[in-house]
Write a protein that holds these residues in place. Structure first.
Motif, PDB file in Angstrom:
ATOM      1  N   PRO A  47       0.757  -1.276   0.000  1.00 50.56           N
ATOM      2  CA  PRO A  47       0.041   0.105  -0.129  1.00 50.56           C
ATOM      3  C   PRO A  47       0.834   1.214   0.166  1.00 50.56           C
ATOM      4  O   PRO A  47       2.167   1.328   0.355  1.00 50.56           O
ATOM      5  CB  PRO A  47      -0.963  -0.092   1.199  1.00 50.56           C
ATOM      6  N   LEU A  48       0.294   2.206  -0.567  1.00 53.64           N
ATOM      7  CA  LEU A  48       1.007   3.539  -0.482  1.00 53.64           C
ATOM      8  C   LEU A  48       1.083   4.204   0.928  1.00 53.64           C
ATOM      9  O   LEU A  48      -0.086   4.056   1.626  1.00 53.64           O
ATOM     10  CB  LEU A  48       0.169   4.625  -1.405  1.00 53.64           C
ATOM     11  N   PRO A  49       2.220   4.371   1.590  1.00 50.66           N
ATOM     12  CA  PRO A  49       2.425   4.853   2.907  1.00 50.66           C
ATOM     13  C   PRO A  49       1.590   6.087   3.059  1.00 50.66           C
ATOM     14  O   PRO A  49       1.312   6.670   2.262  1.00 50.66           O
ATOM     15  CB  PRO A  49       3.831   5.003   3.006  1.00 50.66           C
ATOM     16  N   ASP A  50       1.068   6.104   4.454  1.00 52.83           N
ATOM     17  CA  ASP A  50       0.499   7.278   4.806  1.00 52.83           C
ATOM     18  C   ASP A  50       1.615   8.436   4.788  1.00 52.83           C
ATOM     19  O   ASP A  50       2.521   8.191   5.049  1.00 52.83           O
ATOM     20  CB  ASP A  50       0.019   7.171   6.364  1.00 52.83           C
ATOM     21  N   GLY A  51       0.883   9.610   4.579  1.00 51.48           N
ATOM     22  CA  GLY A  51       1.648  10.598   4.487  1.00 51.48           C
ATOM     23  C   GLY A  51       2.414  11.177   3.121  1.00 51.48           C
ATOM     24  O   GLY A  51       3.070  11.903   2.894  1.00 51.48           O
ATOM     25  N   HIS A  52       2.170  10.077   2.286  1.00 51.49           N
ATOM     26  CA  HIS A  52       2.930  10.179   0.835  1.00 51.49           C
ATOM     27  C   HIS A  52       2.077  11.526   0.161  1.00 51.49           C
ATOM     28  O   HIS A  52       1.105  11.593   0.350  1.00 51.49           O
ATOM     29  CB  HIS A  52       2.598   8.996   0.128  1.00 51.49           C
ATOM     30  N   PRO A  53       3.015  11.965  -0.378  1.00 52.75           N
ATOM     31  CA  PRO A  53       2.569  13.373  -1.087  1.00 52.75           C
ATOM     32  C   PRO A  53       1.257  13.132  -2.070  1.00 52.75           C
ATOM     33  O   PRO A  53       0.209  14.106  -2.432  1.00 52.75           O
ATOM     34  CB  PRO A  53       3.626  13.937  -2.085  1.00 52.75           C
ATOM     35  N   LEU A  54       1.048  11.954  -2.706  1.00 45.08           N
ATOM     36  CA  LEU A  54       0.012  11.667  -3.599  1.00 45.08           C
ATOM     37  C   LEU A  54      -1.310  11.736  -2.878  1.00 45.08           C
ATOM     38  O   LEU A  54      -2.334  11.868  -3.170  1.00 45.08           O
ATOM     39  CB  LEU A  54      -0.027  10.362  -4.248  1.00 45.08           C
ATOM     40  N   TRP A  55      -1.198  11.479  -1.486  1.00 48.29           N
ATOM     41  CA  TRP A  55      -2.369  11.593  -0.686  1.00 48.29           C
ATOM     42  C   TRP A  55      -2.852  12.835  -0.414  1.00 48.29           C
ATOM     43  O   TRP A  55      -4.415  13.149  -0.269  1.00 48.29           O
ATOM     44  CB  TRP A  55      -2.298  10.806   0.775  1.00 48.29           C
ATOM     45  N   ALA A  56      -2.228  13.999  -0.671  1.00 51.04           N
ATOM     46  CA  ALA A  56      -2.543  15.249  -0.293  1.00 51.04           C
ATOM     47  C   ALA A  56      -2.825  15.883  -1.719  1.00 51.04           C
ATOM     48  O   ALA A  56      -3.238  17.024  -1.793  1.00 51.04           O
ATOM     49  CB  ALA A  56      -1.784  15.918   0.354  1.00 51.04           C
ATOM     50  N   GLU A  57      -2.553  15.238  -2.875  1.00 51.61           N
ATOM     51  CA  GLU A  57      -2.508  15.724  -4.272  1.00 51.61           C
ATOM     52  C   GLU A  57      -4.140  16.008  -4.714  1.00 51.61           C
ATOM     53  O   GLU A  57      -4.798  14.982  -4.849  1.00 51.61           O
ATOM     54  CB  GLU A  57      -1.881  14.932  -5.328  1.00 51.61           C
ATOM     55  N   PRO A  58      -4.571  17.057  -4.975  1.00 51.57           N
ATOM     56  CA  PRO A  58      -6.028  17.478  -5.088  1.00 51.57           C
ATOM     57  C   PRO A  58      -6.501  16.945  -6.301  1.00 51.57           C
ATOM     58  O   PRO A  58      -7.888  16.817  -6.585  1.00 51.57           O
ATOM     59  CB  PRO A  58      -6.136  18.780  -4.922  1.00 51.57           C
ATOM     60  N   ARG A  59      -5.323  16.592  -7.374  1.00 50.50           N
ATOM     61  CA  ARG A  59      -5.938  16.002  -8.531  1.00 50.50           C
ATOM     62  C   ARG A  59      -5.587  14.463  -8.630  1.00 50.50           C
ATOM     63  O   ARG A  59      -5.528  13.970  -9.974  1.00 50.50           O
ATOM     64  CB  ARG A  59      -5.293  16.805  -9.671  1.00 50.50           C
ATOM     65  N   CYS A  60      -5.650  13.728  -7.512  1.00 54.04           N
ATOM     66  CA  CYS A  60      -5.189  12.385  -7.779  1.00 54.04           C
ATOM     67  C   CYS A  60      -6.432  11.585  -6.878  1.00 54.04           C
ATOM     68  O   CYS A  60      -6.696  12.235  -5.729  1.00 54.04           O
ATOM     69  CB  CYS A  60      -3.956  12.157  -7.031  1.00 54.04           C
ATOM     70  N   LEU A  61      -6.711  10.667  -7.490  1.00 52.17           N
ATOM     71  CA  LEU A  61      -7.635   9.717  -6.990  1.00 52.17           C
ATOM     72  C   LEU A  61      -7.127   8.202  -6.686  1.00 52.17           C
ATOM     73  O   LEU A  61      -6.903   7.599  -7.895  1.00 52.17           O
ATOM     74  CB  LEU A  61      -8.911   9.714  -7.994  1.00 52.17           C
ATOM     75  N   ILE A  62      -6.994   7.894  -5.670  1.00 57.12           N
ATOM     76  CA  ILE A  62      -6.584   6.609  -5.389  1.00 57.12           C
ATOM     77  C   ILE A  62      -7.405   5.638  -4.707  1.00 57.12           C
ATOM     78  O   ILE A  62      -8.110   6.120  -3.758  1.00 57.12           O
ATOM     79  CB  ILE A  62      -5.268   6.741  -4.449  1.00 57.12           C
ATOM     80  N   THR A  63      -7.774   4.525  -5.310  1.00 54.45           N
ATOM     81  CA  THR A  63      -8.712   3.360  -4.639  1.00 54.45           C
ATOM     82  C   THR A  63      -7.667   2.312  -4.127  1.00 54.45           C
ATOM     83  O   THR A  63      -6.592   2.149  -4.859  1.00 54.45           O
ATOM     84  CB  THR A  63      -9.605   2.956  -5.486  1.00 54.45           C
ATOM     85  N   PRO A  64      -7.734   1.777  -2.972  1.00 52.84           N
ATOM     86  CA  PRO A  64      -6.883   0.638  -2.383  1.00 52.84           C
ATOM     87  C   PRO A  64      -7.103  -0.686  -2.920  1.00 52.84           C
ATOM     88  O   PRO A  64      -7.282  -1.544  -2.253  1.00 52.84           O
ATOM     89  CB  PRO A  64      -7.535   0.626  -0.937  1.00 52.84           C
ATOM     90  N   HIS A  65      -6.673  -0.895  -4.349  1.00 49.17           N
ATOM     91  CA  HIS A  65      -6.666  -2.226  -5.211  1.00 49.17           C
ATOM     92  C   HIS A  65      -8.064  -2.671  -4.917  1.00 49.17           C
ATOM     93  O   HIS A  65      -8.162  -4.051  -4.342  1.00 49.17           O
ATOM     94  CB  HIS A  65      -5.440  -2.995  -4.424  1.00 49.17           C
ATOM     95  N   THR A  66      -9.100  -2.074  -5.254  1.00 50.20           N
ATOM     96  CA  THR A  66     -10.602  -2.542  -4.986  1.00 50.20           C
ATOM     97  C   THR A  66     -11.193  -2.736  -6.132  1.00 50.20           C
ATOM     98  O   THR A  66     -12.456  -2.938  -6.133  1.00 50.20           O
ATOM     99  CB  THR A  66     -11.346  -1.537  -3.818  1.00 50.20           C
ATOM    100  N   ALA A  67     -10.556  -3.005  -7.412  1.00 53.00           N
ATOM    101  CA  ALA A  67     -11.222  -2.719  -8.672  1.00 53.00           C
ATOM    102  C   ALA A  67     -11.811  -3.987  -8.609  1.00 53.00           C
ATOM    103  O   ALA A  67     -12.798  -4.491  -9.447  1.00 53.00           O
ATOM    104  CB  ALA A  67     -10.301  -2.667  -9.760  1.00 53.00           C
ATOM    105  N   ASP A  68     -11.216  -5.224  -8.056  1.00 57.02           N
ATOM    106  CA  ASP A  68     -11.722  -6.677  -7.993  1.00 57.02           C
ATOM    107  C   ASP A  68     -11.660  -7.165  -6.597  1.00 57.02           C
ATOM    108  O   ASP A  68     -10.714  -7.542  -6.261  1.00 57.02           O
ATOM    109  CB  ASP A  68     -11.027  -7.651  -8.983  1.00 57.02           C
ATOM    110  N   THR A  69     -12.796  -7.068  -5.820  1.00 61.12           N
ATOM    111  CA  THR A  69     -12.747  -7.371  -4.427  1.00 61.12           C
ATOM    112  C   THR A  69     -13.304  -8.840  -4.449  1.00 61.12           C
ATOM    113  O   THR A  69     -13.567  -9.710  -5.265  1.00 61.12           O
ATOM    114  CB  THR A  69     -14.114  -6.722  -3.723  1.00 61.12           C
ATOM    115  N   PRO A  70     -12.909  -9.426  -3.261  1.00 62.45           N
ATOM    116  CA  PRO A  70     -13.368 -10.780  -3.220  1.00 62.45           C
ATOM    117  C   PRO A  70     -14.891 -11.171  -3.587  1.00 62.45           C
ATOM    118  O   PRO A  70     -14.834 -12.103  -4.033  1.00 62.45           O
ATOM    119  CB  PRO A  70     -13.060 -11.332  -1.509  1.00 62.45           C
TER     120      PRO A  70
END
Length: 325
Positions: free
Chosen positions: A268-291
């Motif tokens: 997973p992307l670490p907490d505090g990584h700059p991408l989390w605060a980037e307003p033009r970035c949308l991150i989903t936690p590898h949930t495109a295919d859930t169980p």
């Protein structure tokens, strides 16, 4: 004509899966192998079975060494079914055992993952990453998919399903893949060595390729520079396809409009990584295919492959040993 009665080893064991969302996943393969005249072995809880398995089915990712140990304990195994499409961690083992038929889940999860990619695409074009955190009215902005131009990296099931969905908006699609074969639905297909060439002018760049030696870091600073400032980048393949530092810098500098991804490097992307605060970035936690989405689809693939084995037909999802996927 039936040619064999399978003795199937299913891993992880029932005990290891107890209490997890994957516990029910064993029922389908168990029913299927019984229906084709075979049996499940290793039901005593042994992680390697009882030594006479002819095939190995994985229901969740397990360490490579555990797979190697299962193969050593069951020398008759000549088919292994992986539960995922990306097998990069297992490639050395696969290449070391060419006598085994290896199949993956490639193509199995195409509908939910392509749907997720489309969701990210539309969200980025309509500036939803900024709007979900907005506390004021803001500007009237957004771009339609209608008549847009897309570049899709990958030629497998996910890429093909995503292209099919895009055609509802009359999108012009350039597919990029390792082989020169045309990708169904694409207007143009080019080989990976021409990826940089087709990036300028694309409204959407979507990544659905496997992680191989050729695709790792395929989107770096140079590729982000070639993309239009108003282009959006979507990644549902593997995090290593994109240079994380380069995309972080490109977003900060306004080199691309936005980035939507279901996979990261590291993950997973670490907490505090700059991408989390980037307003033009949308991150989903590898949930495109859930169980919940994957178990029925994987079950159907396993059932078809067990039937194919029993009848001597070619299996689905054969691993490209040379390509590594």
């Amino acid at each position: 004509m039936r040619v064999r009665a399978e003795r199937l080893l299913i891993l992880p064991t029932a005990e290891q899966l107890a209490g997890t969302r994957y516990a029910e996943a064993r029922r389908g393969p168990t029913e299927a192998v019984t229906q084709t005249g075979g049996a499940v072995v290793g039901t005593d809880g042994s992680p390697h079975g009882d030594g006479d398995a002819t095939a190995l089915v994985l229901l969740t990712p397990i360490p490579v060494e555990d797979v190697r140990a299962a193969l050593k304990a069951n020398p008759q195994i000549d088919w292994v079914q992986f539960p995922f499409a990306g097998i990069e961690a297992y490639v050395p083992l696969v290449r070391s055992r060419p006598e085994i038929t290896w199949t993956s889940a490639k193509g199995t999860y195409a509908p939910p993952v392509a749907e997720h990619a489309l969701m990210l695409t539309l969200a980025l074009l309509r500036h939803l990453p900024e709007r979900v955190t907005a506390t004021s009215w803001g500007q009237c902005r957004g771009k339609s998919l209608d008549g847009a131009r897309a570049v899709v990296l990958g030629g497998g099931g996910i890429a093909q399903e995503y292209i099919r969905l895009l055609k509802a908006w009359d999108v012009h699609v350039t597919a990029v893949r390792r082989r020169a074969d045309d990708v169904p639905g694409a207007d143009v297909t080019v080989t990976t060595d021409r990826f940089d060439e087709v990036l300028p002018g694309a409204d959407v760049v979507m990544l659905a390729a496997a992680a191989t030696d050729q695709t790792r870091g395929i989107v770096g600073a140079r590729q982000l520079e070639l993309m239009d400032d108003d282009a959006v980048l979507v990644n549902v393949g593997r995090g290593v396809l994109v240079d994380t530092d380069a995309v972080t810098a490109a977003l900060a500098a306004g080199k691309i409009r936005s980035y939507g991804t279901d996979v990261t490097d590291p993950e997973p992307l670490p907490d505090g990584h700059p991408l989390w605060a980037e307003p033009r970035c949308l991150i989903t936690p590898h949930t495109a295919d859930t169980p919940e989405m994957c178990i029925p689809l994987l079950d159907a693939r396993i059932r078809r492959n067990l039937a194919a084995r029993a009848e001597g037909r070619e299996l689905e999802g054969l691993v490209d040993v040379e390509g590594g996927y």
